[in-house]
Motif scaffolding. Structure first.
Motif, PDB file in Angstrom:
ATOM      1  N   SER A 389     -30.670   1.941  45.858  1.00 17.77           N
ATOM      2  CA  SER A 389     -31.313   0.948  46.723  1.00 17.77           C
ATOM      3  C   SER A 389     -31.135  -0.451  46.158  1.00 17.77           C
ATOM      4  N   GLY A 390     -30.108  -0.644  45.369  1.00 16.06           N
ATOM      5  CA  GLY A 390     -29.806  -1.984  44.881  1.00 16.06           C
ATOM      6  C   GLY A 390     -30.504  -2.359  43.588  1.00 16.06           C
ATOM      7  N   GLY A 391     -31.249  -1.420  42.977  1.00 16.03           N
ATOM      8  CA  GLY A 391     -31.948  -1.732  41.725  1.00 16.03           C
ATOM      9  C   GLY A 391     -31.006  -1.659  40.530  1.00 16.03           C
ATOM     10  N   ARG A 392     -31.064  -2.684  39.681  1.00 16.83           N
ATOM     11  CA  ARG A 392     -30.248  -2.641  38.461  1.00 16.83           C
ATOM     12  C   ARG A 392     -31.148  -2.182  37.325  1.00 16.83           C
ATOM     13  N   VAL A 393     -31.600  -0.948  37.402  1.00 16.19           N
ATOM     14  CA  VAL A 393     -32.502  -0.455  36.366  1.00 16.19           C
ATOM     15  C   VAL A 393     -31.902   0.773  35.711  1.00 16.19           C
ATOM     16  N   ASP A 394     -31.824   0.754  34.412  1.00 14.07           N
ATOM     17  CA  ASP A 394     -31.360   1.895  33.635  1.00 14.07           C
ATOM     18  C   ASP A 394     -31.836   1.640  32.206  1.00 14.07           C
ATOM     19  N   VAL A 395     -32.696   2.518  31.719  1.00 16.72           N
ATOM     20  CA  VAL A 395     -33.262   2.317  30.379  1.00 16.72           C
ATOM     21  C   VAL A 395     -32.152   2.228  29.335  1.00 16.72           C
ATOM     22  N   ARG A 396     -31.067   2.969  29.562  1.00 18.98           N
ATOM     23  CA  ARG A 396     -29.969   2.976  28.590  1.00 18.98           C
ATOM     24  C   ARG A 396     -29.362   1.578  28.449  1.00 18.98           C
ATOM     25  N   VAL A 397     -29.497   0.764  29.496  1.00 17.17           N
ATOM     26  CA  VAL A 397     -28.930  -0.587  29.458  1.00 17.17           C
ATOM     27  C   VAL A 397     -29.992  -1.615  29.054  1.00 17.17           C
ATOM     28  N   THR A 398     -31.190  -1.515  29.674  1.00 19.39           N
ATOM     29  CA  THR A 398     -32.203  -2.551  29.421  1.00 19.39           C
ATOM     30  C   THR A 398     -32.939  -2.343  28.095  1.00 19.39           C
ATOM     31  N   HIS A 399     -33.189  -1.088  27.716  1.00 23.98           N
ATOM     32  CA  HIS A 399     -33.878  -0.835  26.443  1.00 23.98           C
ATOM     33  C   HIS A 399     -33.106   0.240  25.680  1.00 23.98           C
ATOM     34  N   PRO A 400     -31.888  -0.050  25.225  1.00 20.80           N
ATOM     35  CA  PRO A 400     -31.069   1.020  24.636  1.00 20.80           C
ATOM     36  C   PRO A 400     -31.740   1.686  23.424  1.00 20.80           C
ATOM     37  N   TYR A 401     -31.676   2.999  23.395  1.00 18.85           N
ATOM     38  CA  TYR A 401     -32.238   3.770  22.279  1.00 18.85           C
ATOM     39  C   TYR A 401     -31.074   4.511  21.632  1.00 18.85           C
ATOM     40  N   GLY A 402     -31.248   4.887  20.375  1.00 20.46           N
ATOM     41  CA  GLY A 402     -30.179   5.614  19.688  1.00 20.46           C
ATOM     42  C   GLY A 402     -28.910   4.803  19.659  1.00 20.46           C
ATOM     43  N   ILE A 403     -27.818   5.381  20.184  1.00 21.71           N
ATOM     44  CA  ILE A 403     -26.533   4.680  20.127  1.00 21.71           C
ATOM     45  C   ILE A 403     -26.109   4.138  21.491  1.00 21.71           C
ATOM     46  N   TYR A 404     -27.043   4.065  22.436  1.00 22.85           N
ATOM     47  CA  TYR A 404     -26.657   3.583  23.768  1.00 22.85           C
ATOM     48  C   TYR A 404     -26.244   2.106  23.749  1.00 22.85           C
ATOM     49  N   ASP A 405     -26.636   1.373  22.683  1.00 18.05           N
ATOM     50  CA  ASP A 405     -26.153  -0.011  22.608  1.00 18.05           C
ATOM     51  C   ASP A 405     -24.652  -0.033  22.297  1.00 18.05           C
ATOM     52  N   ARG A 406     -24.130   1.111  21.782  1.00 17.96           N
ATOM     53  CA  ARG A 406     -22.705   1.164  21.465  1.00 17.96           C
ATOM     54  C   ARG A 406     -21.882   1.812  22.581  1.00 17.96           C
ATOM     55  N   CYS A 407     -22.529   2.601  23.422  1.00 20.99           N
ATOM     56  CA  CYS A 407     -21.779   3.214  24.537  1.00 20.99           C
ATOM     57  C   CYS A 407     -22.548   2.933  25.824  1.00 20.99           C
ATOM     58  N   VAL A 408     -22.495   1.702  26.230  1.00 21.52           N
ATOM     59  CA  VAL A 408     -23.320   1.239  27.356  1.00 21.52           C
ATOM     60  C   VAL A 408     -22.763   1.784  28.670  1.00 21.52           C
ATOM     61  N   PRO A 409     -23.580   2.499  29.426  1.00 20.64           N
ATOM     62  CA  PRO A 409     -23.103   2.915  30.747  1.00 20.64           C
ATOM     63  C   PRO A 409     -23.062   1.704  31.687  1.00 20.64           C
ATOM     64  N   ALA A 410     -22.225   1.772  32.670  1.00 17.92           N
ATOM     65  CA  ALA A 410     -22.124   0.656  33.612  1.00 17.92           C
ATOM     66  C   ALA A 410     -22.670   1.090  34.958  1.00 17.92           C
ATOM     67  N   PRO A 411     -23.973   0.836  35.196  1.00 22.89           N
ATOM     68  CA  PRO A 411     -24.529   1.271  36.476  1.00 22.89           C
ATOM     69  C   PRO A 411     -23.855   0.520  37.631  1.00 22.89           C
ATOM     70  N   LYS A 412     -23.500   1.294  38.651  1.00 20.33           N
ATOM     71  CA  LYS A 412     -22.873   0.668  39.822  1.00 20.33           C
ATOM     72  C   LYS A 412     -23.809   0.855  41.003  1.00 20.33           C
ATOM     73  N   PRO A 413     -24.768  -0.062  41.147  1.00 19.53           N
ATOM     74  CA  PRO A 413     -25.744   0.160  42.205  1.00 19.53           C
ATOM     75  C   PRO A 413     -25.138   0.066  43.602  1.00 19.53           C
ATOM     76  N   LEU A 414     -25.684   0.874  44.490  1.00 14.86           N
ATOM     77  CA  LEU A 414     -25.338   0.774  45.911  1.00 14.86           C
ATOM     78  C   LEU A 414     -26.546   0.165  46.618  1.00 14.86           C
ATOM     79  N   HIS A 415     -26.374  -0.185  47.861  1.00 15.82           N
ATOM     80  CA  HIS A 415     -27.441  -0.982  48.473  1.00 15.82           C
ATOM     81  C   HIS A 415     -28.084  -0.394  49.719  1.00 15.82           C
TER      82      HIS A 415
END
Lengths: 526, 172
Positions: A389-415
């Protein structure tokens, strides 16, 4: 969450305004910030946070957190990478913020059932997780209440039965569904008010599966609670265990070895793939398209078998522990995983093509069950449901835990926010997760998979992106045992979106829309 | 016009599964034989979740995926307890579900069998003796068979159902 204290405090001060001295804002162990607020400043502060477009992502009560007051209410606000927790003390009565921040309504009802806190001005004062057979005045999360069998009320006066909202008018009729449904599915009650075929209003009633997870964790040693976290929701076993362990590791200062985080991340992504595949198969079953459904069901069974090969459990239970993992995964097994990922990607693409080139599928999927973007923040809707629904929310990106700061997923929001968008978002996330696993396998470090956990008191908040969205976990360890374990899964908030997504739709589309949101009943009911 | 004979001679269009589990096939054949003998060719199961963590539901659902496809052994999951021979119960019985669980059991025609699937349904599991649950499934109705596990695998569940068929055969 923001890591640098001074810049983090400045970000928080930007939200709360210059009236609050920076010295009052204290950093927590996991990048969150705490601010103790008095009753007079609370109202204006919350209004200001709401105007700053902060989302209320959690609200829970705890007893004995500060010496000056019996109860403390913790309001967890999120704004981009900043997490601010307002600590509001109360003797048992507090003003409601649900009119300003709608996500507070279920949270406040939860605090009321658990601790007996009354919220003045709340628009909904009905019970939440304690159904009517629980005796009046029983509040299980109070420290004075022991976790033992209670005498339930044998008969409930019809006048005391749960009052559903009354929808009346010419031609409106009610369709009550549940708690026991027709399929192999968890229990919950849905009350449809229908005009002709169209749904005018849907009201949901949950918590049939309330098992007392939070109370069960209290008084236990931290490592004993990991399997309780795993039991919150079966298909979020790794996510909830990781959220809990992450919180304990942060507040005790236990460092987790790199290899453990690489393997944990693989397990987290496998869990996401399995969950999304199950949803996609389920959505296709619900529109009677087994040819498509079975493409995904087969790969999903392969994921379960891969889980069993890697961890000994099809749900990867008993793997995540405080300080790392209970055991290492051998090189040959990881190689087998690599082969599986390559094959699965190919087979998945074939299945996806079959499904998305079938007009009868698209006809049912679009534009069905729309969730508007304007609902996302007020109700704290997260995960694939928000990203569709167009939200750019993903904890892995906004508050990375563990090693997610090194392997950042790229959310592709739809609308579009409909079933088709949710299906498509999940498809791209499955492919992303497969890619991520391959990258992790290629750069897997050697070394131990566990460090001995440090024993230390403390409290902190952890956020994890489960397959369904943002899972929040707050842990307080006192005198070496868990004093309070608060878990709020993504489903708890996302369930409230379904009431909006169904308006104007027809009853036969309910199973499809429900499946597209993939909500956990167990993870909500606790 | 479609010629019936040409339909028979045409190659089948369904794919064969990639993997065949010999154990599952054997258990399935045994179940098929028992169901034919005891239940007159088909067994109708109603699933009831009284408070599980949803892992057991997922495994029961998996019995319908192409790897297991247990309908070919004569087992169907039905939408109403009124159509069921067997009630498969998952999860400890919560206070909030106890009433609905009893009603579901009472709605089933006799003779009826109850199978508790998963540790929590067997004896309440980790939730035993807490404020929110009554305990295992036997706290609300008689249980004929328990299949432990956290959660039991599809193979465990099938093995359990075979044991139930043998038990049911003896009670005739």
């Amino acid at each position: 969450m923001a890591t640098d204290d001074s810049s983090g405090i400045m970000a928080v001060q930007g939200l709360v305004g210059p009236e609050i001295a920076a010295s009052r804002i204290t950093p927590g162990c996991n990048g969150e910030y705490y601010l103790h607020v008095g009753e007079t400043e609370f109202g204006p502060l919350v209004t200001s946070l709401a105007l700053h477009k902060c989302a209320l992502i959690g609200l829970f009560c705890t007893e004995g957190f500060v010496s000056a007051s019996r109860f403390s209410l913790l309001y967890v606000f999120e704004y981009k990478a900043t997490v601010l927790i307002l600590v509001r003390n109360t003797g048992g009565v507090a003003t409601s913020v649900a009119r300003l921040l709608p996500s507070a309504s279920w949270f406040e009802r939860e605090c009321r059932d658990g601790f007996g806190i009354e919220f003045d001005g709340a628009f909904d004062e009905r019970r939440l997780f304690l159904h009517e057979t629980y005796p009046e005045g029983f509040h299980p999360l109070l420290k004075s209440v022991r976790n033992e069998p209670v005498a339930m009320r044998s008969a409930v006066d019809p006048a005391e039965e749960y009052p559903f909202r009354k929808v009346t008018g010419v031609g409106i009729y009610q369709v009550p569904v549940g708690p026991v449904h027709a399929g192999i599915i968890e229990p919950g009650h849905f009350r449809f008010s229908v005009i002709g075929e169209k749904i005018f209003n849907l009201e949901i009633r949950m918590f049939y599966k309330h098992r007392g997870i939070e109370k069960l964790a209290e008084g236990k040693r931290p490592q004993e609670v990991v399997h309780i976290a795993e039991a919150v929701s079966g298909d979020e076993t790794v996510a909830n265990a990781t959220a809990y362990c992450c919180a304990v590791e942060k507040c005790t200062g236990t460092a987790v070895p790199d290899r453990a985080w690489y393997l944990r991340t693989i397990l987290l992504e496998l869990e996401r793939i399995g969950s999304h595949l199950g949803d996609q198969a389920g959505m296709l079953i619900d529109i009677a398209f087994p040819l498509g459904a079975n493409q995904f069901a087969v790969i999903r069974e392969d994921v379960f078998r891969m889980n069993a090969l890697l961890t000994g459990s099809r749900f990867m239970r008993g793997m995540v522990e405080i300080g790392g993992l209970s055991k290492d995964i051998r090189k040959e097994q990881l190689e087998e995983l690599g082969t599986f990922v390559r094959q699965a990607r190919k087979r998945y693409r074939v299945g996806l093509k079959i499904v998305l080139s079938t007009s009868s599928v698209l006809d049912r999927f679009a534009p069905t069950g729309i969730i508007r973007k304007s609902l996302l923040r007020p109700l704290n809707i997260t995960g694939p449901a928000a990203r569709a629904s167009g939200g750019r929310v993903d904890v892995r990106v906004t508050h990375p835990y563990g090693i997610y700061d090194r392997c950042v997923p790229a959310p592709k929001p739809l609308h579009d926010g409909d079933v088709l968008s949710r299906f498509t978002v999940k498809a791209s996330e499955i492919l992303d997760s497969l890619d991520m696993i391959e990258r992790l396998l290629a750069s897997m470090p050697d070394g131990p998979v566990k460090t001995e956990p440090v024993v230390k008191d403390g409290y902190t908040l952890a956020l994890v992106e489960s397959a369904r969205g943002q899972n929040l976990c707050w842990v307080w360890i006192r005198n070496g045992v868990v004093e309070r374990y608060k878990i709020r899964t993504a489903s708890f908030c996302n369930w409230q979106a379904i009431e909006h997504a169904l308006q104007g739709e027809i009853v036969p589309d309910f199973p499809l829309i429900n499946k597209s949101l993939n909500l956990s009943y167990a993870g909500t009911d606790l | 016009m479609v010629n019936a004979l040409s339909c028979l001679l045409k190659r089948k269009v369904t794919e064969d599964p990639l993997i065949r589990d010999d154990d599952i096939e054997q258990i399935g054949r045994d179940i098929r034989r028992e169901i034919d003998a005891v239940f007159g060719r088909s067994l109708a199961i109603r699933e009831l979740d009284t408070g599980s963590d949803n892992a057991t539901e997922i495994e029961i659902n998996n019995l319908n995926n192409p790897y297991y496809d247990i309908e070919r052994f004569g087992i169907t999951f039905v939408a109403s307890p009124r159509h069921a021979d067997v009630l498969v119960v998952t999860g400890a019985v919560t206070h909030n579900m106890a009433g609905a669980a009893r009603k579901t059991y009472e709605a089933m025609p006799s003779p009826k069998f109850v199978v508790a699937v998963g540790d929590d349904a067997c004896d309440g599991g980790i939730f035993n003796s807490t404020y929110a649950v009554l305990g295992g499934a036997e706290m609300v109705f008689p249980v004929d068979l328990k299949i432990p596990g956290n959660p039991p695998t599809p193979k465990d569940i099938l093995t359990g159902l075979l044991a139930l068929m043998k038990h049911a055969g003896k009670t005739r």
